[in-house]
Design an enzyme around this catalytic site. Structure first.
Site, PDB file in Angstrom:
ATOM      1  N   ASN A 138       0.844  -1.193   0.000  1.00 19.64           N
ATOM      2  CA  ASN A 138       0.000   0.000   0.000  1.00 19.64           C
ATOM      3  C   ASN A 138       0.877   1.240   0.000  1.00 19.64           C
ATOM      4  OD1 ASN A 138      -2.806   1.306   0.529  1.00 19.64           O
ATOM      5  ND2 ASN A 138      -1.448   2.235   2.044  1.00 19.64           N
ATOM      6  N   ASP A 196      -3.797  23.236   8.702  1.00 11.53           N
ATOM      7  CA  ASP A 196      -4.111  22.229   7.690  1.00 11.53           C
ATOM      8  C   ASP A 196      -5.015  22.795   6.600  1.00 11.53           C
ATOM      9  OD1 ASP A 196      -6.886  21.882   8.484  1.00 11.53           O
ATOM     10  OD2 ASP A 196      -6.148  20.797  10.228  1.00 11.53           O
TER      11      ASP A 196
END
EC number: 4.1.1.98
Length: 493
Positions: free
Chosen positions: A172, A287
């Site tokens: 992954n 963010d």
């Protein structure tokens, strides 16, 4: 056009006026963020800071700062052409057998692409030209950006984290921010539903107390990077998908400290492990919402090996109030989602994730409505179909006569075709982005669907309004005489 490594893409961007080299000294502490933010908002080029203050390693920023550059990275010239990528993904998610000889011939290109899926292992890879182990490992010598004044520490933002679970054959690849904690330590901020966190959870269950091997690649080739943020089928490795997009197999090499495979042409590779008992408080950081987020505890990644190319380039970004680089990625990848959704729900005309909605928190969908309650079915389907929409808080569904990418059209539909009580769907206790401080509980909140379609019999007892439309013959006549009227700058309707 495909790019074997990040450097060939940089050269291509520079040749096409899409990259600017900056020789003036610029500090990774705040200054790079301010410059990159101004350039991105002006739809400017990618930036290569050649002389970062306190470091001799160049910093690449704003690489995917426009949808056009995202398309270029995938070998396309226009973001709308990314729908081809979506068509490929839709086929991979739900392949259909050929309906006949002609259909079989038509599907040959896709089957040929599938042959490029397995990665190719190479020896003496560029990413291992320089090897540092033990005391030689010093992450503080990398030009890691400190993006915002309230950030607690420098932050690795474009690290491609490579993991493998004990139950899967595939590896992954995911992108998770990583707080600098020390010379050889980073905090791995992966949320519970992300691939890396799920692999780690499975490993802990099968190998309790053991160290979990992890590798982080910085500056991989652009197709591999974008493969990590694309809705690849769960059973497929991002390396395989990158090979499909590139038209040739992804080159990988074995990590020095474990069996994980890493992108062979990467600029920098960080190898190490996560001790399941070692956690640390992460944040706060500014963010993509435009706010500083709460702190929370996440696993610590201990780096035992650092390898890199000679004259390596450090790839970085920042996140902040949209538009930022993730928002521009969202605009481009929006075109990838459209064919995937249409494959499952053919009645969908278009799908839009407005960048102002922090890339994924709001979606607007236009449909070819076929029955009462249809809009609500589409809402539920969109929330459930792809993992990428798990955190979408608001979905607005409109008719096909409404341009779902035009706020003027959407607001008109909401205010004229909706009754707030009848046409609003509220769902409580659903998964919500951990960074969404508006939710009452971290990671758990509500969702809202708005049915802004025309209402059919069964949805209303009233006669529904008929939209006003001018007679076409009159419009053509006015077009013909317009220049004689002496009115300047008339809009074309």
């Amino acid at each position: 056009m495909s790019f074997k490594d990040l450097r060939s893409f940089i050269d291509h961007l520079e040749t096409n006026g899409e990259l600017k080299r900056i020789s003036h000294p610029v500090d990774p502490h705040l200054e790079m963020t301010e410059i990159a933010d101004r350039v991105l908002r002006a739809k400017g080029p990618a930036l290569l800071f050649e002389n970062p203050v306190g470091n001799d390693m160049p910093v690449l920023a704003n690489l995917f700062g426009t949808p056009k550059r995202v398309a270029m990275a995938l070998g396309k010239e226009d973001p709308i052409a990314l729908r081809d990528v979506g068509e490929l993904l839709a086929f991979l998610k739900e392949p259909e057998p050929p309906s006949g000889f002609k259909d079989a011939i038509a599907k040959i290109p896709m089957f040929k692409q599938a042959l490029n899926m397995p990665p190719k292992t190479v020896r003496n890879p560029p990413c291992q030209q320089v090897v540092k182990t033990g005391e030689e490992v010093d992450l503080t010598k990398l030009p890691i950006q400190h993006c915002w004044p309230g950030d607690v520490a420098p932050l690795v933002t474009w690290g491609l984290t490579i993991t493998k679970g004990p139950r899967q054959k595939r590896q992954n690849l995911g992108i998770y921010r990583q707080q600098l904690l020390g010379k050889d330590k980073l905090i791995m901020r992966w949320l519970d539903h992300r691939g890396g966190a799920l692999d780690f959870k499975d490993f802990k269950e099968k190998h309790p107390g053991e160290r979990y091997p992890v590798v982080v690649a910085l500056g991989a080739d652009p197709v591999t990077i974008l493969g990590a943020v694309t809705p690849v089928p769960d059973a497929m490795s991002e390396y395989a998908f990158a090979g499909l997009l590139r038209g040739e197999r992804t080159e990988v090499c074995k990590a020095l400290s474990c069996d994980l495979e890493v992108p062979a042409t990467s600029e920098i590779i960080l190898e190490g492990y996560i001790d399941p008992e070692e956690m640390a408080e992460e944040g706060p950081y500014g963010d993509h919402t435009g706010y500083y987020n709460e702190t929370d505890s996440f696993p610590v990644f201990t780096v035992t090996h650092m390898t890199h190319r000679k004259d390596a380039i450090y790839h970085s970004t920042y996140t902040g109030r949209p538009p930022d680089e993730p928002a521009m990625l969202g605009v481009a990848l929006n075109e990838v989602f459209v064919p995937i959704l249409r494959k499952q729900y053919p009645e969908i005309i278009d799908f839009y994730l407005p960048p102002e909605g922090c890339s994924y928190r709001m979606a607007v969908i236009s449909i070819r409505k076929q029955y009462p309650g249809h809009a609500k079915r589409v809402m539920m389907g969109a929330w459930s179909f792809l993992r990428q929409f798990m955190y979408t808080k608001f979905i607005v569904v409109v008719d096909e006569d409404v341009n779902c990418r035009d706020w003027n059209d959407v607001i008109w539909a909401i205010t004229t075709r909706m009754d707030p009580k009848r046409d609003t769907v509220m769902i409580e206790n659903t998964p919500i982005d951990y960074l969404d401080f508006a939710s009452p509980v971290a990671g758990l909140g509500s969702k809202m669907g708005m049915d802004a379609t025309n209402k059919w019999q069964g949805e209303t007892d009233r006669e529904w309004g008929t939209p006003i439309v001018m007679d076409e013959a009159v419009k053509q006549k006015v077009d013909a005489i317009w220049n004689d009227l002496g009115i300047d700058d008339a809009p074309t309707l």
